[in-house]
Design a protein around this motif. Structure first.
Motif, short mmCIF file in Angstrom:
data_model
loop_
_atom_site.label_atom_id
_atom_site.label_comp_id
_atom_site.label_asym_id
_atom_site.label_seq_id
_atom_site.Cartn_x
_atom_site.Cartn_y
_atom_site.Cartn_z
N ALA A 35 0.72 -1.20 -0.05
CA ALA A 35 -0.22 0.10 -0.03
C ALA A 35 0.89 1.09 0.19
O ALA A 35 0.40 2.41 -0.34
CB ALA A 35 -1.07 -0.06 1.34
N SER A 36 2.24 1.12 0.41
CA SER A 36 2.87 2.41 0.49
C SER A 36 3.69 2.70 -0.93
O SER A 36 4.06 3.82 -1.11
CB SER A 36 4.01 1.76 1.25
OG SER A 36 3.87 1.38 2.45
N ALA A 37 3.36 1.95 -1.88
CA ALA A 37 3.88 2.25 -3.33
C ALA A 37 3.51 3.58 -3.89
O ALA A 37 3.99 4.32 -4.28
CB ALA A 37 3.74 0.95 -4.23
N SER A 38 2.17 3.60 -3.48
CA SER A 38 1.36 4.88 -4.42
C SER A 38 1.75 6.35 -3.85
O SER A 38 2.13 7.25 -4.59
CB SER A 38 0.04 4.89 -4.22
OG SER A 38 -0.29 4.66 -2.99
N GLY A 39 2.32 6.42 -2.52
CA GLY A 39 2.42 7.58 -1.79
C GLY A 39 4.18 7.48 -1.45
O GLY A 39 4.59 8.49 -1.13
N ALA A 40 4.83 6.40 -1.73
CA ALA A 40 6.18 6.40 -1.54
C ALA A 40 6.53 6.30 0.15
O ALA A 40 7.76 6.48 0.26
CB ALA A 40 7.02 7.40 -2.16
N ASN A 41 5.54 6.18 0.93
CA ASN A 41 5.89 5.98 2.29
C ASN A 41 4.94 5.25 3.02
O ASN A 41 3.77 5.37 2.71
CB ASN A 41 6.53 7.34 2.89
CG ASN A 41 5.38 8.14 3.27
OD1 ASN A 41 4.51 7.73 4.25
ND2 ASN A 41 5.26 9.35 2.83
N PRO A 97 -12.03 10.22 13.77
CA PRO A 97 -10.76 10.09 13.23
C PRO A 97 -9.86 11.49 13.51
O PRO A 97 -8.75 11.61 13.27
CB PRO A 97 -10.98 10.12 11.86
CG PRO A 97 -12.15 10.88 11.54
CD PRO A 97 -13.03 10.39 12.68
N ALA A 98 -10.58 12.31 14.65
CA ALA A 98 -9.59 13.59 14.98
C ALA A 98 -8.49 13.29 15.61
O ALA A 98 -7.60 14.08 15.57
CB ALA A 98 -10.80 14.60 15.63
N GLY A 99 -8.33 12.15 16.32
CA GLY A 99 -7.18 11.99 17.15
C GLY A 99 -6.13 11.29 16.39
O GLY A 99 -5.12 10.92 17.07
N ILE A 100 -6.43 11.09 15.22
CA ILE A 100 -5.39 10.22 14.46
C ILE A 100 -4.42 11.24 13.66
O ILE A 100 -4.87 12.21 12.72
CB ILE A 100 -6.00 9.19 13.47
CG1 ILE A 100 -6.67 8.20 14.04
CG2 ILE A 100 -4.83 8.40 12.49
CD1 ILE A 100 -6.10 7.34 15.15
N HIS A 101 -3.08 11.28 13.95
CA HIS A 101 -2.22 12.11 13.19
C HIS A 101 -2.39 13.52 13.20
O HIS A 101 -2.41 14.26 12.14
CB HIS A 101 -2.13 11.60 11.54
CG HIS A 101 -1.13 11.75 10.63
ND1 HIS A 101 0.07 10.98 11.09
CD2 HIS A 101 -0.66 12.24 9.79
CE1 HIS A 101 1.03 11.05 10.04
NE2 HIS A 101 0.62 12.17 9.34
N ILE A 142 1.60 6.82 5.15
CA ILE A 142 0.07 7.41 4.47
C ILE A 142 -0.84 6.22 4.66
O ILE A 142 -1.98 6.48 5.19
CB ILE A 142 0.49 7.63 2.99
CG1 ILE A 142 1.38 9.04 3.08
CG2 ILE A 142 -0.72 8.01 2.31
CD1 ILE A 142 1.87 9.33 1.62
N PRO A 143 -0.57 5.07 4.26
CA PRO A 143 -1.55 4.00 4.34
C PRO A 143 -1.82 3.89 5.69
O PRO A 143 -2.96 3.24 6.30
CB PRO A 143 -1.12 2.67 3.54
CG PRO A 143 0.56 3.08 3.38
CD PRO A 143 0.67 4.40 3.47
N ILE A 144 -0.75 3.69 6.63
CA ILE A 144 -1.10 3.48 8.18
C ILE A 144 -2.42 4.66 8.73
O ILE A 144 -3.17 4.45 9.34
CB ILE A 144 0.04 3.34 8.81
CG1 ILE A 144 0.84 2.10 8.51
CG2 ILE A 144 -0.14 3.48 10.42
CD1 ILE A 144 2.30 1.82 9.31
N ALA A 145 -1.85 5.77 8.47
CA ALA A 145 -2.69 6.92 8.73
C ALA A 145 -4.21 6.75 8.31
O ALA A 145 -5.17 7.03 9.13
CB ALA A 145 -2.23 8.41 8.59
N LYS A 146 -4.28 6.37 6.99
CA LYS A 146 -5.47 6.23 6.17
C LYS A 146 -6.22 5.30 6.90
O LYS A 146 -7.48 5.46 7.17
CB LYS A 146 -5.11 6.05 4.78
CG LYS A 146 -6.42 6.05 4.07
CD LYS A 146 -6.15 5.57 2.55
CE LYS A 146 -7.13 5.76 1.75
NZ LYS A 146 -7.17 5.38 0.24
N ALA A 147 -5.59 4.11 7.20
CA ALA A 147 -6.36 2.90 7.65
C ALA A 147 -6.92 3.30 9.04
O ALA A 147 -7.81 2.92 9.69
CB ALA A 147 -5.40 1.61 7.88
#
Length: 380
Positions: A73-79, A95-99, A82-87
């Protein structure tokens, strides 16, 4: 379960305590640690409320850390941040407390720092054990005469204690530098372009609270493109590797059949020559340590971070510095194995000294040098 970065490289090094903290699983796990403590810091300063904090912590604790899934899942954003925060945002009741107020580099840099600090604990223990073995050799052989060698030739006499004292100094200095560089590693929390605008006017308060929760330094405040904190660690690791490699090289040479002044406690064998007693641990130390300079050079090259986010340079750091820490830890582990119980053949030293057409008077002054080195080592 420990997911090794490389089964052969890690396991053949011996002690894998440092390596456990440097695997992909550990690295991604530290991203979750960052997110958890960031939520706590944001709640502490009033950016999110208690219910939002609970929702964030619940989502983080229930998150299924699948390295393969996250990696793909990291391939599209190159890190991977991004997918961890999205998930996490998708899973959280609120979601206000995430990231909150963070950018992906905040999470990744802090995760790297946490990996390095965690790996540094067993690595520094190993370095301490190596230094203790060298101190024992210094004391035991303070006055054991042997021939000194310069440019590959017999020179004037010294003592094996003085040789060991030189080894000790060559390791103790880099070890102290590494200890300080790890202690000074900072938290990263600057937001999209390092201005903390997303959590204004609470950004600096969150930053400082997060640093305290993670037991990290609070300065430099924003180091998205200031890579010096990691450079200090990288160069110290390379210096440690160089220090132990020098000792390993001497052990290999002094273990040669025609010299026979040293012999490892558990020498390696040969698949074709059963008569051999190879200094296998020292050889392995050399092999691991030899990789460190190029890895450190990559870290130095990655200091070219353009504008407010590195272009490729930042991405190159993630595997490089973890590999540098791992190969250095393996080198130190193998040197410890080489030194632990090593046989010092004083008869061979006397024989080789007797063959030298030189005066033995200079060996008498080496003991004072040993004492001076040990005094300095105690002070540090």
């Amino acid at each position: 379960m420990f997911l090794s970065r490389s089964d052969y490289s890690d396991l053949s090094g011996g002690d894998t305590r440092a390596h456990r903290e440097l695997s992909d699983e550990a690295f991604l796990g530290q991203l979750l640690i960052f997110e958890k403590h960031l939520a706590t810091a944001a709640a502490t300063v009033g950016v999110i409320d208690g219910a939002q904090l609970t929702a964030a912590h619940d989502a983080i604790e229930d998150f299924d850390l699948d390295v393969a899934v996250i990696s793909r899942a990291s391939a599209s954003g190159a890190n991977p941040a991004i997918p961890i925060a999205k998930a996490l945002k998708a899973e959280a009741a609120d979601p206000a407390g995430i990231h909150p107020g963070a950018t992906s580099q905040d999470a990744i840099d802090t995760a790297l720092v946490l990996c390095l600090k965690a790996a540094g604990v067993p690595l520094q223990e190993l370095l301490g054990a190596v230094q203790n073995l060298l101190v024992q050799l210094c004391r035991q052989h303070r006055d054991t005469p042997m021939i000194g060698r310069t440019l590959g030739q017999q020179a004037t006499p010294t003592t094996f204690g003085a040789v060991a004292a030189g080894w000790l100094e060559g390791v103790a200095g880099p070890a102290a530098e590494l200890r300080q560089a790890l202690a000074d590693l900072p938290v990263q929390y600057g937001g999209a372009t390092g201005t903390l605008a997303a959590t204004y006017p609470h950004g600096l308060a969150i930053h400082d609270e997060l640093a305290g929760l993670l037991d990290l330094a609070a300065t430099p405040i924003v180091w998205h493109t200031n890579r010096y904190p990691l450079i200090r660690v990288a160069t110290a690791l390379a210096a440690v590797a160089g220090g132990v490699r020098k000792i390993a090289g001497d052990i290999v040479w002094l273990s040669a059949s025609e010299i026979s002044e040293l012999r490892e406690a558990a020498p390696g064998g040969s698949s074709a020559m059963p008569h051999k007693a190879n200094p296998a641990a020292a050889v392995a130390c050399d092999g691991y340590a030899r990789r460190a300079p190029a890895l450190a050079a990559t870290m130095l090259d990655a200091m070219d971070s353009r504008h407010q986010r590195g272009v490729g340079s930042w991405h190159a750091e993630w595997p490089t510095i973890r590999e540098l820490a791992a190969t250095t830890a393996s080198a130190v582990t193998r040197l410890h194995a080489s030194l632990d119980g090593i046989t010092v053949n004083t008869s061979a030293m006397a024989r080789n000294l007797g063959q030298a057409a030189t005066s033995s008077q200079s060996a008498g002054h080496a003991g004072e040098l040993v004492d001076a080195v040990l005094d300095t080592w105690k002070e540090n």
